[in-house]
Design an enzyme around this catalytic site. Structure first.
Site, PDB file in Angstrom:
ATOM      1  N   HIS A   1      72.905 -97.789  18.921  1.00  0.00           N
ATOM      2  CA  HIS A   1      72.905 -99.115  18.288  1.00  0.00           C
ATOM      3  C   HIS A   1      74.287 -99.496  17.733  1.00  0.00           C
ATOM      4  O   HIS A   1      74.398-100.334  16.849  1.00  0.00           O
ATOM      5  CB  HIS A   1      71.811 -99.203  17.221  1.00  0.00           C
TER       6      HIS A   1
ATOM      7  N   GLU B   1      71.846 -89.537  13.045  1.00  0.00           N
ATOM      8  CA  GLU B   1      70.916 -90.609  13.458  1.00  0.00           C
ATOM      9  C   GLU B   1      69.942 -90.153  14.542  1.00  0.00           C
ATOM     10  O   GLU B   1      68.877 -90.756  14.702  1.00  0.00           O
ATOM     11  CB  GLU B   1      71.705 -91.809  14.005  1.00  0.00           C
TER      12      GLU B   1
ATOM     13  N   HIS C   1      78.269 -88.350  17.122  1.00  0.00           N
ATOM     14  CA  HIS C   1      79.486 -89.067  16.734  1.00  0.00           C
ATOM     15  C   HIS C   1      79.810 -88.819  15.279  1.00  0.00           C
ATOM     16  O   HIS C   1      78.920 -88.581  14.475  1.00  0.00           O
ATOM     17  CB  HIS C   1      79.430 -90.561  17.042  1.00  0.00           C
TER      18      HIS C   1
ATOM     19  N   HIS D   1      72.755-100.145   7.711  1.00  0.00           N
ATOM     20  CA  HIS D   1      74.105 -99.674   7.394  1.00  0.00           C
ATOM     21  C   HIS D   1      74.712-100.493   6.270  1.00  0.00           C
ATOM     22  O   HIS D   1      75.894-100.797   6.268  1.00  0.00           O
ATOM     23  CB  HIS D   1      75.007 -99.769   8.625  1.00  0.00           C
TER      24      HIS D   1
END
Lengths: 280, 133
Positions: A12, A240, A193, A59
Site C-alpha cells: 500500500h 506490516e 522494508h 499512518h
C-alpha cells in the site's frame, strides 16, 4: 448468509498512488509491478464481491498518538480520504455498510477481540492504494468497503499469532451475518522494508518469498516469530506483513492459490500480490 | 522512571517507535501530525521557531526541526510516517532521507535498492508458481 470467497494481498506504499495518479504505470520502472496485478483485477471482476474488508494500518491521518487502538473497525456508511500532508489530491469517498460493520464488531467482541469501533474514520493511503491498484480509480467506487485498522506504527503492536487469530474470528463474524453477501478480505502492506535509520533500504527477497508461500499454504509458520524477529528480518516497516495474517486467518485452512506475484524493489519495498480462493 | 528494555533495541541502525520514543517526543510528533492541514504547513513555513514554541517543541527537538536534521529527529523519537509529512513537501523524499541516514547520495541509495532485484525473475522461476517467474 454472508460468505468469504477469498483474499487478496497488496502493498500500500504511497508511491503506488502517485504512479497511478501521474499515469506512470506503464513506465519501465513500474510496468512489471503493475502488470502483475492484472490477474488479481480479473479475478475481482469475475467474482464481483459485494463487500471488501480492507485490513491496513493508518499512518497518521485518522489516528494520532493520543489514542492508538490495536484493532479498529470502521462502522460507518461513508469513509473519506484526506490530505496526508504531501498535498496529494484526495480520492472520492468510499461507501461502507454500517449494519454489517456493527455485526462484525459484536461478533468479534463476543469472541474476545475487544475492537475499537469508529463511526468517523478517515482512510489513508494504506487503505486507498490497494483499492486503486486492484479496481482502478473511480468517482464512485464499484464495491462496498469496510476498513479494519491494525496498529503497526507504535509498538507494542499485535503479534503475528494474534493477527491470525483475529482473522479466524473475522471469518466467524462474517459467516454469521444473515445477508447474502460475497466478501473478499484484502491484507495490505509489506513486504520487507525499512524506511528509517541507517538500516533504511533493507529488502530481504528470500524472507518475502518464504512469507508469501507460507502465508498461502502454512500460515501457522509465521506465528513462530516475535515482532522483534520479524523486524530484524523484514525491517521495521516490514512488520506490516502481520496484516496479511488477518486476511489469511479469515480463509479456510486449505485454499486455492489463484495468483502469486512478487516484485522488488518498488520504491523502498518488496511487494507481493496473492489471490487466495476458498473452496466452495 | 524505569523503562523496560526490548530485544529489538539491538537491531543496528534501527529506532523502533515504541512507548518510550512516543512519550519523549510527543510534542514533536504532534507538530508533525499537524502538517496534515494546509494552514498549519503555511504557518510553520512562515516562522518555524514560533511554530515549535506553540507546540512546546524545545531544546534538541527544536534544534533538529529547525535544522531539518531528520536522523536527529528520528533518534530523538520522531515517527518516520509523521516525519514524512514534514520532509516530502519540502523536497526530501523518503529515499533522500534514507540516503542521508547512511551518509550517501540518493542515487547511490537508489542503486543499492535496485540491486535487490538482481536476477529476480530467475529466482522466482526457481521457486515456482509466480507470475512472470
Amino acid at each position: 448468509m454472508a460468505k468469504i470467497i477469498g483474499g487478496v494481498t497488496s502493498s500500500h506504499i504511497p508511491a503506488v498512488g502517485n504512479a497511478i495518479a501521474n499515469n506512470l504505470t506503464q513506465e519501465p520502472y513500474w510496468k512489471r509491478f503493475f502488470d502483475g496485478y492484472a490477474p488479481a483485477k480479473a479475478w475481482l471482476q469475475e467474482k464481483k464481491p459485494d463487500v471488501v474488508i480492507v485490513v491496513y494500518n493508518d499512518h497518521g491521518l485518522n489516528f494520532f498518538l493520543d489514542k492508538m487502538p490495536t484493532f479498529a473497525l470502521g462502522c460507518a456508511d461513508t469513509y473519506h480520504n484526506d490530505d496526508e500532508g504531501w498535498a496529494l489530491k484526495p480520492v472520492a469517498p468510499f461507501k461502507g455498510d454500517a449494519a454489517f460493520s456493527w455485526h462484525i464488531a459484536e461478533s468479534l467482541v463476543e469472541q474476545k477481540f475487544d475492537i475499537c469501533t469508529c463511526q468517523e474514520m478517515k482512510v489513508d493511503h494504506g487503505f486507498v492504494n490497494p483499492i486503486r491498484a486492484l479496481y482502478g480509480t473511480h468517482d464512485v467506487w464499484p464495491v462496498t468497503t469496510i476498513p479494519l485498522a491494525v496498529n503497526t506504527v507504535q509498538h507494542p503492536v499485535p503479534t503475528a499469532a494474534r493477527c491470525l487469530e483475529l482473522g479466524k474470528a473475522l471469518r466467524t463474524a462474517v459467516e454469521s451475518y444473515p445477508a447474502d453477501l460475497n466478501v473478499v478480505i484484502f491484507g495490505t502492506g509489506g513486504l520487507s522494508h525499512q524506511l528509517q535509520g541507517e538500516r533504511a533500504g533493507l529488502i530481504d527477497v528470500e524472507f518475502d518469498l518464504e512469507c508469501m508461500e507460507r502465508i498461502a499454504n502454512d500460515p501457522e509458520w509465521m506465528t513462530q516469530f516475535s515482532n522483534s524477529e520479524i523486524m530484524r528480518r523484514a525491517g521495521t516497516e516490514g512488520i506490516e506483513t502481520i496484516m496479511w495474517l488477518v486476511m489469511r486467518g479469515a480463509l479456510q485452512s486449505n485454499v486455492k492459490v489463484v495468483h502469486k506475484h512478487y516484485h522488488a524493489p518498488i520504491s523502498n519495498t518488496g511487494a507481493g500480490v496473492l489471490v487466495l480462493e476458498n473452496y466452495l | 522512571m524505569t523503562w523496560t528494555t526490548h530485544d529489538y533495541e539491538n537491531i543496528p541502525g534501527t529506532y523502533v517507535f515504541d512507548g518510550k520514543h512516543s512519550y519523549g517526543a510527543y510534542p514533536l510528533n504532534k507538530l508533525l501530525f499537524s502538517f496534515n492541514t494546509e494552514e498549519c504547513r503555511t504557518e510553520f513555513d512562515a516562522d518555524p521557531a514560533a511554530y515549535c514554541d506553540k507546540f512546546g517543541v524545545e531544546g534538541k527537538y527544536k534544534e533538529f526541526v529547525l535544522k531539518k536534521d531528520f536522523l536527529g529527529m528520528l533518534r530523538a523519537g520522531a515517527n518516520i510516517y509523521f516525519m514524512a509529512k514534514m520532509a516530502i513537501p519540502r523536497g526530501t523524499s523518503v529515499q533522500d532521507a534514507g540516503a542521508q541516514f547512511q551518509g550517501i547520495t540518493t542515487k547511490e541509495f537508489q542503486a543499492k535498492l535496485l540491486a535487490k532485484g538482481d536476477g529476480l525473475v530467475e529466482r522466482l522461476a526457481k521457486r515456482g508458481g509466480y507470475w512472470n517467474g
